[in-house]
Each structure stands twice: as C-alpha cells, then as structure tokens.
Design an enzyme around this catalytic site. Structure first.
Site, PDB file in Angstrom:
ATOM      1  N   GLY A  39      15.874   5.238  78.682  1.00  0.00           N
ATOM      2  CA  GLY A  39      15.547   3.879  79.105  1.00  0.00           C
ATOM      3  C   GLY A  39      14.722   3.115  78.094  1.00  0.00           C
ATOM      4  N   LEU A  67      16.446  15.025  82.119  1.00  0.00           N
ATOM      5  CA  LEU A  67      15.564  13.923  82.442  1.00  0.00           C
ATOM      6  C   LEU A  67      16.006  12.707  81.646  1.00  0.00           C
ATOM      7  CD1 LEU A  67      12.316  16.039  82.125  1.00  0.00           C
ATOM      8  CD2 LEU A  67      13.295  15.278  84.256  1.00  0.00           C
ATOM      9  N   GLY A  68      17.142  12.095  82.022  1.00  0.00           N
ATOM     10  CA  GLY A  68      17.512  10.796  81.478  1.00  0.00           C
ATOM     11  C   GLY A  68      16.418   9.878  81.937  1.00  0.00           C
ATOM     12  N   THR A  69      15.622   9.398  81.004  1.00  0.00           N
ATOM     13  CA  THR A  69      14.256   9.058  81.351  1.00  0.00           C
ATOM     14  C   THR A  69      13.785   7.766  80.744  1.00  0.00           C
ATOM     15  OG1 THR A  69      13.665  11.369  81.491  1.00  0.00           O
ATOM     16  CG2 THR A  69      11.900   9.901  80.999  1.00  0.00           C
ATOM     17  N   SER A  70      12.761   7.196  81.370  1.00  0.00           N
ATOM     18  CA  SER A  70      11.950   6.179  80.709  1.00  0.00           C
ATOM     19  C   SER A  70      10.506   6.663  80.748  1.00  0.00           C
ATOM     20  CB  SER A  70      12.067   4.848  81.449  1.00  0.00           C
ATOM     21  OG  SER A  70      13.417   4.455  81.512  1.00  0.00           O
TER      22      SER A  70
END
Lengths: 263, 215, 277
Positions: free
Chosen positions: B149, B18-21
């Site tokens: 993010g 989950l490369g996430t913001s």
C-alpha cells in the site's frame, strides 16, 4: 538398511515420468473452528476425510489432544496434523514434567510454529490450538508455513469460508458456554453442508478454566444414515443346493509328549 | 537463481502474506509506528484484525510486511537476542536491534520474504527509524513507509511530513497516509493500529474504518 | 614423577589440599616481576603509563610500543610475559569486532572485561594450556563514561580508579591511593603528569636499567573518545614534571653509561642477548 530410504521418491519420479500426476497425501478437506467464550474456549471439527474425490473416512477424528487441557484441531495433510500434534504434544509433556508446571498454550503454539517454519510449509498442517492453562483460556491458529494468528474466533480448512460466514454474522462479545457451542457447531455445519471437502458429523472439545476438558465426539450427527426401506439380503434357500462334498485338506496327527519338570 | 538477483515477488504456494501498508515516523518526543490489519492468503482475508506492530523490546518495535511466517520467525529470534543482550549489557539501542534484524534478513535473503521497519526510542538517540527492505540492506530514515500500500502514498508523505511534529500532528499525518494506502490498495484494510514510543514507554492506539474512511 | 615438591603444581586445574592452584600463583609471579604499568581513571577518561626497560642500546627509542589498542576506544597495558599479553589483546580485538558486527555499536568496557576474564579463566582449567603470565590493565571510554579494569591470571577482574602492576606496583599503588584521595577529580592533563610521576617514582625503587616512559590516553575531552598515544609535547612535559618531582634522580641514570657494567645482572646485555620484558 540404515539411513534414509529414497524408495518412495524414486517411485514418485517414475510415476511422474509416466503420468501427469504424482501420488498425493490424504488431505482433510476440512472445516475446523475455535471460539472463545466467557470462562473458556472450545474447538470443533467435521469428521470427513478425503482422498481426492473419494471420502476416505466418514467419521474420522480431527481434534487432537496435546495435553489434558490443550487441544488442537487440524486441517491440511491428515498425516502431518496427526504427527505434528503428537510430536509437539509429547515434547510438551516432557517440558511440563521438567518444569513441574501445567503446560501453557503459548508453549504449544511456539513449539508448533517453530517446527512448521523449520519445514517451510512441507509439513502441511493447518491448526487451531486452544486450551486453558494457569494464565487463562487461549485460542490461536497456525498455518503450515509457521505463521500464527490470535483472535476470539478462528476458522481453517476448505470449509473455513462457510464457517467464517457463520462466525462473522453470529459472534458477539461475552458468549456463554452454551451460546459458544451452538455457534461453533453451526459454523461446522455450514462447512458440512456447503463445502464438498467437509461432511458427516460435528466433534467438539470444550475447555473451561478450572475444569477438565470435555471431548464431545460426534456432538452433532446430522448425517445419520436412514434405515434401508427394504432389505437386499437374499432369503435362505434362494439358491438351490445340488450336491455337497467335504474334503480333508490336511492330515492331523496327534501325539502326546511327557515333559519332565525339575523342581 | 544466479546469486545476484533475488526472486523477491515469489511467495511460496499458499503462504500467508501481509500485503500491507506500514509506516514509522519520528517526531518531537519519539517515534510512532502504524499499520493496517489485513492478512491475506491469495484472495481470502485470513485475518482482518492482525497486529503487524510487534514488540522486540520495551521501546523497540517493528512493523512487519511480506510473509507472515517469515517475519514472525525473524521477530521471535530478534526478541530472543535482545532479551539476552539486555541481561548482559542493559537496554539495547534501536540501532543495535535494527542491526540484528539486518543480519538475519541479509544472511537468509534467499529464503525470506520480509520487509521490516524497525523503530524505537532510547534516551541517547531519541526516536529512530530504520527501514530493512527485501535484500537485507538497512536505511536510517526520518520516517519510513513500506508494504504494497505504501506505493500510493510516497507523494503524500513526501509533501506532508515535517520534522519535529507534535504527537497529535504525527498521528493525524499517519492516519491520513494509511487511510489513503488502505483506500487504494486491495491487500490492505481493516483497522489502523499505532504504537507511540516515547520516554514514557509504549502507548497503543486503534482507529476503526468509520474513524479514518471519512477523512 | 620426581620426588621434588608436592606434585600439586605440575598441572593446571589441580587444586592443592588447601584449595590453591599453584600454576595460577606462578603465573602471578611472572606478572609481578614484569615492568611497571600504571593506569589512572579520571573525570572523563583514562591514562596508561608504562615503564619500558631498555634491554639493548640498539633498540630504536620511541618505537616498540608496549601499550596496545583493542578497539578504537579501548587500550590495554600489561606486565609479565609480553607474548601472552599480545595474544590476549588479539583475543580482545576479536571480541570487540564480533560485538561491533552483531550489535552495530562499540563494545562496552564491562562487556569486554567480562569476555577477556572468561577467556583467561578458561586457561586455568585445561591441561593442554597454561595460565596467562600477565596482569593486564584494560581501560577506555564508552557510552557510560570512563572505565579501568585490571585482569589477573586467575581470570579475576576488578574495576579501579587507579591500577598498577609489575615490579613497582607496591609503591605505585600507595602513590595512587594518595593522589586519588587528595584529588579525586583529576583533569586529563593532570592525570597524565601524575601517571608519569608515579612510573618514575616506582622505577626509583629498583633502578637497575634505563627506561623509556610510554604513555597513552583515552578521554572524551582530549581524544574524542579514542585511545591514542599521549602527544610528544605533553609527554615531554610530563617527563620533565616527573623528573622534577622525583628529585631528578633518573636523569643522571640516563646519562651514565658505565653504571650498567657495575650491575651484575646486566651481563646479558653485553653479550647482545636481548631479553624481552
């Protein structure tokens, strides 16, 4: 011998020392998809199995039955998808017997993801789980490390990108059963044609609320082999018979023995 | 590994992440959680409509970042613990939920890639936010941001966060923050999901790219 | 086996034909003969008062505290076999710490009472152990307010407004009922005085030994939710009140040194044999 056998491990160590590669398990370079429609859900798969660049099986079955109305499409390591669905399917049946209820898709999902998480990705099963249960129709996907996703449509395997392209452009809300079948089959075909790891036929399994699941093996066969234009068989008598000899390669002795039977 | 340093960036090969913001913000009536919806395997978007906001109790939710498998496993366990807790002692506090998360993340730090924000509402403490980053430490905050993010919006959030905002102010603040995070972070994208937690229970919100990209 | 008795009382976990567990009943007897303990639940807290019998003149006054703290917000007083009580309190402390560690919040009293109840009950089941020879009063303050529980050797526990155990429990209970029905909303300081008075009064019924009054309390208004000893000034005030209310009888007891010698069950003291209560 009791206990674990490390023979294969030692063999692999030896092979690793002597060459650059180690034996790899058969991986089903695969296209699998799942689509929900109004009143049910279906899953589909191609039928090619590969070992590296070799097609190991031209018509294998990648749709696994976990319970009568919960089916699972598998990508990744063939043996692992086979075994993990069998194991969880078995436990699912025990659970449904114990609880006197039809098994639920979420139960299958939870059991699969906990099993896969436990093995930290070493069980290389990438699955699309679908089915109908008393709570309705469900569609999920699971990755080998144990993460799960929910959605109206899913695709997995090396051909998932080709399949997803079809799903993303043709999917719409409130599909009918027939529309869903066409969509899923087209998605698999996209994998068959555009992904080297996928090929041969389309298998399908349709699960509709209130009905038995329909397993449609080889629903589409777009790769039927053409009949050979010529026969390559040699006609009888092409090779001349020069001599003939018959040998007794063992002696047969016959003897009959009377057996007395007691009353 | 020497037992002190943790290889925090390494994702096991082929793992879904989950490369996430993600963020959670306290406000006048409670707390709001927000997240993008992108899940990636390498360069491929495995899911563009992911729900990274997960319920662990009626009024305690969390934002997940890191490995999808790890964070799902952890939240499943916390959910289980809180169900037991509720049966024995009644409604858990946000602090209690966060503490269970922390224990799991800390004691398994070598095997987990999980950055979690726990946010919840309870009648005694109102809205609360606890951030639990990779090592398993726990930080109580007025608001928290995390995920790949989040690096782009530290400045924005610092400048624009105010205590005791209204629900509408908070939603706008979060929508703007996440829009920027998504804009600059390639691993974040899709829709913006939010969950508002107040005395009245959870309320879900969704914002599509056309709603937030033009902000 | 000797020919004495029915044999149903020789082991834990064995029922008699009429459904009784004798070992547990004997344990109750052990508790009933202990020193009197009183607990009162009032508006925003609880107070403990115990009768500390002076078993030797060499014991340091004010030391040897009998009321124990399980967690910062929970106290415990018990009558019966003191070592059993100390063991129970240790277990209570472990439970409280473990709860705090996992849930990051102090253990609620109902939860602690339940865990200790289960622990005590487990000691009625196995041959390798004996039941607890104590009746414990557990009280304190948590998020839900004040709680007071009394835990018996069987593992049974009930929540009380006022609780009493030990030798003087009958008269103490009667007095608690009177007070708590006439003044249901006691203030902390009132409750302290009443608890002191009841212990002095209950002691009157069997004045055989000198005693020291030990008190502790736990309330939101007075101790900020912590379990603490009652401060010296208030304790003295309570003792004065108790003595006045009880016709100052015990005061004369305190000063008469030779009255002990007339009492035949005081022989052990003369031999320097300290019997722990």
């Amino acid at each position: 011998m009791a206990g674990l056998s490390f023979d294969n491990y030692q063999r692999n160590q030896l092979l690793a020392e002597r060459s650059k590669t180690v034996p790899q398990a058969t991986s089903t370079g695969t296209t699998i998809v799942g689509v929900k429609y109004n009143g049910g859900v279906l899953i589909a798969a191609d039928t090619r199995s590969t070992q590296g660049p070799i097609v190991a099986n031209k018509n294998c079955a990648k749709l696994h039955r976990m319970s009568p109305k919960i089916w699972c499409a598998g990508a990744g390591t063939a043996a692992d998808t086979e075994e993990v669905t069998r194991l969880i399917g078995s436990n699912l049946e025990l659970h449904s017997l114990y609880a006197s209820r039809e098994p639920r898709v979420v139960s299958a999902l939870q059991m699969l993801k906990q099993h896969l998480f436990k093995y930290q990705g070493h069980v290389g099963a990438y699955l699309i789980v679908a089915g109908v249960d008393p709570t309705g129709a469900h569609l999920f996907s699971i990755h080998a490390h144990g993460s799960t996703d929910v959605g109206f449509y899913q695709s997995l395997g090396s051909g998932s990108l080709a399949a997803m392209a079809v799903l993303e452009s043709n999917w719409k809300q409130d599909l009918t059963r027939e529309e869903a079948i066409v969509l899923a089959s087209d998605a698999i075909e996209a994998g068959i044609w555009n992904d080297l790891g996928s090929g041969s036929n389309v298998d399908l399994c349709v699960m509709e609320v209130g009905k038995d699941a329909e397993y449609l093996r080889n629903y589409r066969t777009p790769n039927n082999r053409e009949a050979k234009q010529r026969s390559y068989k040699f006609a009888r008598g092409t090779t001349a018979v020069l001599s003939q000899r018959v040998l007794d390669i063992c002696q047969v002795e016959e003897e009959s023995v009377d057996i007395e039977l007691e009353a | 590994m020497n037992g002190i340093q943790v290889d925090i960036n390494h994702l096991k090969k082929g793992e879904v992440s989950l490369g996430t913001s993600i963020m959670a913000v306290t406000f006048k009536d409670g707390v709001i959680l927000g997240a993008d919806s992108r899940t990636t395997t390498g360069a491929y978007i495995a899911n563009r409509v992911t729900d990274k906001l997960t319920r662990v109790h009626d009024k305690v939710w969390c934002c997940r970042s890191g490995s999808a498998a790890d964070t799902q496993a952890v939240t499943d366990i916390v959910q289980h613990y809180l169900e037991l807790y509720t049966a024995q002692f009644g409604e858990p506090s946000t602090k209690t939920a966060a503490s269970i998360f922390k224990t799991l993340c800390y004691e398994n730090k070598d095997n987990l890639t999980a950055g979690i924000i726990v946010a919840g509402y309870d009648d005694k403490n109102k809205g609360e936010v606890y951030s639990i980053p990779l090592g398993g430490s726990i930080h109580k905050q007025k608001y928290a941001i995390a995920g790949s993010g989040s690096t782009f919006i530290y400045g924005y959030c610092d400048k624009n966060f105010k205590e005791d905002m209204t629900k509408e102010e908070t939603i706008n603040f979060m929508k703007n923050s996440l829009a920027q995070a998504i804009k600059w972070d390639g691993s974040s994208g899709g829709v913006i999901r939010m969950v508002v937690l107040t005395k009245d229970g959870p309320e879900r919100l969704i914002f599509y790219p056309e709603d937030y990209e033009t902000l | 086996m000797t020919s004495i008795g029915t044999g149903y009382d020789l082991s834990n976990s064995v029922f008699s034909p009429d459904g009784r567990n004798f070992q547990v009943e004997y344990a109750v007897k052990a508790a009933e003969n202990g020193a009197t303990c009183v607990g009162i639940k009032y508006k925003d807290g609880i107070v403990f008062a115990v009768e500390k019998l002076i078993t030797s003149k060499l014991l340091v006054p004010g030391k040897n505290r009998k009321i124990q703290t399980i967690d910062r917000h929970i106290g415990c007083a018990y009558s019966g076999l003191m070592p059993d009580g100390r063991h129970l309190v240790n277990r209570g402390r472990e439970e409280a710490q473990s709860f705090k560690k996992t849930y990051a919040t102090p253990i609620p009293l109902p939860a602690l009472a339940d865990r200790l109840g289960q622990y005590v009950q487990a000691h009625t089941l196995y041959n390798s152990v004996r039941p607890f020879g104590i009746t414990a009063i557990i009280g304190g303050v948590d998020d839900e307010g004040a709680h007071l529980y009394m835990l018996e050797p069987s593992g049974t526990y009930w929540g009380y407004k006022g609780a009493a155990t030990g030798k003087g429990r009958q008269s103490a209970k009667a007095e608690l009922e009177k007070i708590l029905s006439s003044k249901p909303d006691l203030e902390a300081r009132e409750a302290v005085k009443e608890a002191a008075r009841i212990v002095y009064m209950a002691h009157d019924d069997n004045k055989e030994k000198d005693f020291e009054l030990e008190m502790s309390w736990c309330s939101i208004s007075e101790t900020n939710g912590l379990h603490k000893p009652v401060p010296k000034e208030l304790l003295d005030e309570a003792i004065a009140f108790a003595k006045a209310e009880n016709g100052d009888n015990s005061d004369s007891d305190d000063s008469s040194d030779d009255s002990d010698n007339e009492n035949d069950n005081k022989k052990k003291d003369a031999e320097g044999d300290v019997k722990l209560e």
